[in-house]
Design an enzyme around this catalytic site. Structure first.
Site, PDB file in Angstrom:
ATOM      1  N   LYS B 238       0.861  -1.182   0.000  1.00 28.58           N
ATOM      2  CA  LYS B 238       0.000   0.000   0.000  1.00 28.58           C
ATOM      3  C   LYS B 238       0.899   1.234   0.000  1.00 28.58           C
ATOM      4  O   LYS B 238       1.533   1.544   0.998  1.00 28.58           O
ATOM      5  CB  LYS B 238      -0.891  -0.010   1.252  1.00 28.58           C
ATOM      6  CG  LYS B 238      -2.190   0.760   1.084  1.00 28.58           C
ATOM      7  CD  LYS B 238      -2.057   2.260   1.066  1.00 28.58           C
ATOM      8  CE  LYS B 238      -1.828   2.835   2.458  1.00 28.58           C
ATOM      9  NZ  LYS B 238      -1.705   4.325   2.405  1.00 28.58           N
ATOM     10  N   GLU B 312       9.692   0.837  10.726  1.00 30.51           N
ATOM     11  CA  GLU B 312      10.748   1.840  10.524  1.00 30.51           C
ATOM     12  C   GLU B 312      10.045   3.180  10.674  1.00 30.51           C
ATOM     13  O   GLU B 312       9.293   3.589   9.789  1.00 30.51           O
ATOM     14  CB  GLU B 312      11.386   1.644   9.143  1.00 30.51           C
ATOM     15  CG  GLU B 312      12.794   2.196   9.058  1.00 30.51           C
ATOM     16  CD  GLU B 312      12.818   3.623   8.585  1.00 30.51           C
ATOM     17  OE1 GLU B 312      12.687   4.504   9.460  1.00 30.51           O
ATOM     18  OE2 GLU B 312      12.932   3.860   7.383  1.00 30.51           O
ATOM     19  N   CYS B 346      13.391  10.264   7.323  1.00 28.04           N
ATOM     20  CA  CYS B 346      13.211   9.825   8.711  1.00 28.04           C
ATOM     21  C   CYS B 346      14.510   9.903   9.491  1.00 28.04           C
ATOM     22  O   CYS B 346      14.496  10.137  10.689  1.00 28.04           O
ATOM     23  CB  CYS B 346      12.644   8.412   8.748  1.00 28.04           C
ATOM     24  SG  CYS B 346      13.530   7.273   7.680  1.00 28.04           S
ATOM     25  N   GLU B 444       9.673  15.578  15.690  1.00 22.01           N
ATOM     26  CA  GLU B 444      10.120  15.356  14.318  1.00 22.01           C
ATOM     27  C   GLU B 444       9.345  16.314  13.410  1.00 22.01           C
ATOM     28  O   GLU B 444       8.116  16.233  13.317  1.00 22.01           O
ATOM     29  CB  GLU B 444       9.860  13.909  13.901  1.00 22.01           C
ATOM     30  CG  GLU B 444      10.342  13.627  12.490  1.00 22.01           C
ATOM     31  CD  GLU B 444      10.112  12.186  12.058  1.00 22.01           C
ATOM     32  OE1 GLU B 444       9.038  11.641  12.341  1.00 22.01           O
ATOM     33  OE2 GLU B 444      11.010  11.617  11.405  1.00 22.01           O
TER      34      GLU B 444
END
Lengths: 311, 535
Positions: B238, B312, B346, B444
């Site tokens: 997906k 992750e 990331c 973040e």
């Protein structure tokens, strides 16, 4: 704390300049700029006064005799051995104001090895200046530096500055023999300090004699530019930069200009190092490749290598 | 300095006169060159024609747009059981070019019925696929890798159009690395029996449900699909809601290389579609890359089901500059660390920790370097920072920039020139005077926003670097090897870069711990989650 250089990242950064895409008007302007920065060089044992005359003619009119290249600028200087300085000056002066605008640079100090007593090397410099050299390209004692005798290298550069008188000095580091980028940075800093302390007028640092491989590379030039930049940031003064040897194509020259712009342009919005006053290419084949690229831009086709005159 | 003054005579341009005179003025201010200037009679240094000197006073790059045109269909369906099909619910959503806000295409919105069909197809294909000799599976992977290379330019353009990242990065990083992952895992397909000591007959795990993020659509698809297929698994992937076009183009490649139907199925959609994949009882293994928030929900959903899971997730990675580092190169690493892909990474080195003694030099040089970053049209080959991926992400970044200023940090914005008037753009931002408690030092941001903090001793560097719930990556910059080893052992990060940052290789494992997830992708470590080593 002395500046160290990380080889991997320095090479990565140098390679990034080659990814810039220089097209159309930027290419044309860049090619003319590169041309105006060339020290058109012949440093062969077999050089003749006749060859030097051809070189001077090419220096004044790089597109000599080729339609479409009439508007190209003259190069910055011709670079010859001391014995050819007189002939070069005389030939250049024949072209009037345009010829007088081209400097004569002479290699000296027992070029290319520099392995002679200092007295002999300084005499070499004085004779070149007396013969009419506007610029002197000296080579440092790499052996003394590598042996740890930095003081001696400093003294020799200082003595050469003095021997140059009114001529401008370019200090050749011969980076191919220094091997590491750390050494390149240390000798750059050293040479810049001497040029500063001796109040040398319009000093340059230069990569190579062209007689040792590797000659100029982009990582080496980047590290030297960074030394010049740090000095400019600290003092507000400028030192010139001359990569020499191995820059044969217009594309390479444009990559170098990108490097100068992005390394030096950020400390001065006017791209102050993007002029022949503060940046030179030591090259010979480059002139004709630039000419061919200019023809390509205007005609949309590649010219053959014999469409432009050899020097 | 007489020669430096001379240029006035050879140029009619005011700006170039100013530039040329600069050094003379400075020299006098410094007390240099006085006295021996008078001896300089010659004035023909640097003779240039006006044309060349005009170039020198501000040589800039002309536009260099990537000109390849890529065909984009008006609508895209799912890729299920070897066929492109409409959504069972008939729904679609649009995908836009974030640099122009123009609609590129409409993509099928996956329902649970679509996911059901995809999982069913993957289940049906599993037996034959894992029964194939490894060398045969490897051939398919090699074919895919070669096709990616052959269509590299098309894929790069599509990635940039749909996602906003600079064409230079799509071309030089995303696409080659995606091909590299397929090549790398193709090599393992026939060597599984030698991959894990003691496991002579490793078997596939089964049907893998994989959900990937929007920051590297093609590359993340490659990271997920390549090891799964090498080990004999089948896949339901997906992609992120936007941009979905390169994973769908990858489906076309699967189709043309003749990958057996059902081995890879791609279902597009938003969060609900992803949840349907994760929660489907027919899925044996879930792999997710994305936010920590969603990762936690997935972990809860998967708990107790017997499904395998790798995550992750997010990061707030520290980039630590010691005073004995090579500063000019460290500055490059800082830029690479935080501004690569507009900071939508990331493992971005978003927290810069600089040793006290060099902080002024580092910040000064960083600010200079920021001036040369080119922000704008992602399709221009000279663009360094392209468009922010979506309006929502741009608003999130702007929110954090506002919070950073409100909390008292000092903002410096880089980038040459003004931002384009259309599209989602953000200048590269550096905050100094940041405290570890500041929001911008903890959350973040996933954008081109760097926070700079200082430290005095290595222990303080470690304390500050580890003071985060995340544990994905870290960078250490020093000339001293022993210091690296000392610091590396104590840094809580899954990926450590020494004197470099954001370097990736298919053979090198990547992943985090703490709230950055678990499991590794890339290398032999990345193969393990897809192999049943219990037998």
């Amino acid at each position: 704390m002395a500046h160290t250089v990380d080889k991997v990242m320095a090479e990565q950064r140098a390679a990034s300049f080659t990814k810039r895409s220089i097209k159309a008007s930027a290419k044309r302007a860049g090619l003319e700029l590169a041309l105006s920065m060339i020290d058109l060089t012949t440093l062969e044992g077999k050089d003749t006064p006749e060859k030097v005359r051809s070189l001077c003619r090419k220096a004044v009119n790089p597109g000599d005799g080729t339609a479409g290249l009439e508007t190209l600028p003259a190069v910055a200087a011709v670079c010859v051995y001391p014995t050819m300085v007189g002939a070069a000056r005389k030939e250049l002066d024949r072209f009037g104001a345009r010829g007088k605008g081209v400097n004569v640079a002479s290699v000296a100090t027992g070029f290319p090895s520099g392995q002679y007593p200092l007295k002999v090397r300084l005499e070499d410099v004085r004779r070149a200046v007396e013969a009419g050299a506007d610029e002197v390209d000296m080579v440092i004692s790499r052996g003394e530096f590598l042996a740890g005798n930095e003081k001696k290298v400093r003294e020799e550069i200082a003595a050469t500055v003095e021997a140059c008188g009114r001529a401008h000095l370019k200090v050749i580091l011969e980076t191919g023999e220094l091997e590491t980028l750390d050494n390149v940075r240390r000798v750059s800093d050293l040479a810049i300090e001497v040029l500063h302390d001796t109040r040398a007028d319009h000093g340059f640092i230069k990569t190579s004699t062209g007689k040792v491989e590797p000659a100029a590379t982009m990582p080496v030039t980047l590290v030297m530019l960074e030394a010049i930049r740090d000095y400019a940031l600290a003092t507000g003064r400028k030192i010139g930069m001359k990569p020499a040897g191995g820059i044969r194509t217009a594309k390479q020259a444009l990559h170098y200009l990108v490097m100068v712009k992005e390394t030096m342009g950020v400390i001065d919005d006017g791209d102050a190092w993007l002029t022949p006053e503060w940046f030179r290419f030591g090259a010979s084949a480059l002139v004709n490749d630039v000419c061919r690229q200019v023809l390509w831009l205007s005609k949309g086709r590649y010219s053959s290598r014999y469409d432009t005159a050899e020097a | 300095m007489a020669k430096a003054k001379a240029p006035a005579a050879r140029s009619t341009n005011t700006r170039s006169e100013k530039t040329a005179r600069g050094p003379a003025k400075t020299a006098h201010a410094n007390g240099h060159a006085n006295g021996h200037a008078s001896g300089h009679a010659k004035q023909h240094v640097a003779a240039v024609t006006p044309a060349a000197s005009a170039a020198g006073r501000g040589w800039d790059y002309a536009p260099a747009p990537e000109t390849v045109k890529v065909a984009i269909a008006e609508r895209y369906g799912h890729y299920i059981n070897g066929r492109f099909v409409e959504s069972a619910g008939g729904g679609t959503f649009e995908t836009i070019n974030p640099a122009t806000e123009a609609v590129l295409s409409r993509v099928a919105d996956g329902t649970s019925a679509d996911v059901d069909a995809a999982v069913g197809a993957a289940r049906a294909a599993l037996g034959a696929w894992q029964a194939l000799p490894g060398a045969e599976r490897g051939k398919y992977l090699y074919r895919i890798a070669r096709r990616i290379q052959e269509r590299a330019r098309e894929l790069a353009v599509l990635e940039t159009l749909d996602g906003g990242k600079p064409i230079r990065e799509s071309r030089d990083v995303d696409v080659p690395l995606a091909a590299h992952h397929f090549f790398y895992y193709a090599g393992w397909a026939d060597k599984l029996a030698y991959a894990f000591p003691g496991v002579r007959e490793p078997r596939a795990v089964g049907v893998c449900g994989q959900v990937i993020p929007w920051n590297f659509p093609l590359l993340m698809a490659a990271w997920k699909i390549a090891p799964a297929l090498a080990a004999g698994n089948t896949v339901v992937l997906k992609p992120a809601e936007t941009p979905p076009l390169t994973p769908l183009r990858l489906a076309e490649i699967f189709h043309v290389v003749g990958l057996p139907a059902g081995v890879v199925n791609i279902v597009t959609g938003a969060g609900a579609t992803g949840a349907a994949v994760v929660n489907h009882p027919g899925v044996d293994k879930v792999a997710f890359t994305g936010s920590t928030e969603v990762g936690k929900r997935i972990a809860m959903a998967v708990a107790g089901t017997g499904k395998r899971l790798t995550l992750e997730l997010g990061g707030k990675s520290a980039n630590i500059i010691f005073d004995d580092a090579s500063i000019d190169q460290a500055v490059e690493g800082i830029v690479e660390g935080i501004f690569f892909n507009q900071g939508h990474v990331c493992c971005a080195g978003s927290r810069l920790l600089v040793q006290e003694g060099v902080v002024d030099e580092v910040v000064r040089k960083l600010r200079l370097r920021l001036k040369s970053l080119r922000v704008g049209d992602p399709m221009d080959k000279n663009t360094d920072l392209g468009a922010i991926n979506s309006r929502a992400q741009l608003e999130k970044i702007r929110h954090y920039i506002g919070v950073g200023k409100d909390e008292g940090a000092e903002l410096f914005e880089g980038g040459a020139g003004a931002l384009p008037s259309r599209g989602y753009f953000c200048k590269p931002c550096v905050f100094t005077g940041v405290q570890p408690a500041h929001t911008i030092a903890r959350d973040e941001i996933f954008g081109p926003v760097l926070t700079v903090m200082t430290f005095r001793t290595p222990e303080e560097a470690l304390l500050r670097a580890n003071n985060t719930p995340y544990g994905l990556a870290a960078g250490v910059w020093t000339d001293k090897g022993s210091k690296v080893l000392h610091i590396a052992r104590k840094l809580e990060a899954g990926v450590l870069w020494l004197n470099t940052y954001n370097r990736f290789d298919a053979a090198s494992p990547f992943g985090g711990y703490k709230e950055s997830g678990f499991g590794r992708e890339g290398g032999l470590h990345g193969l393990k989650p897809y192999v049943n080593v219990d037998a």
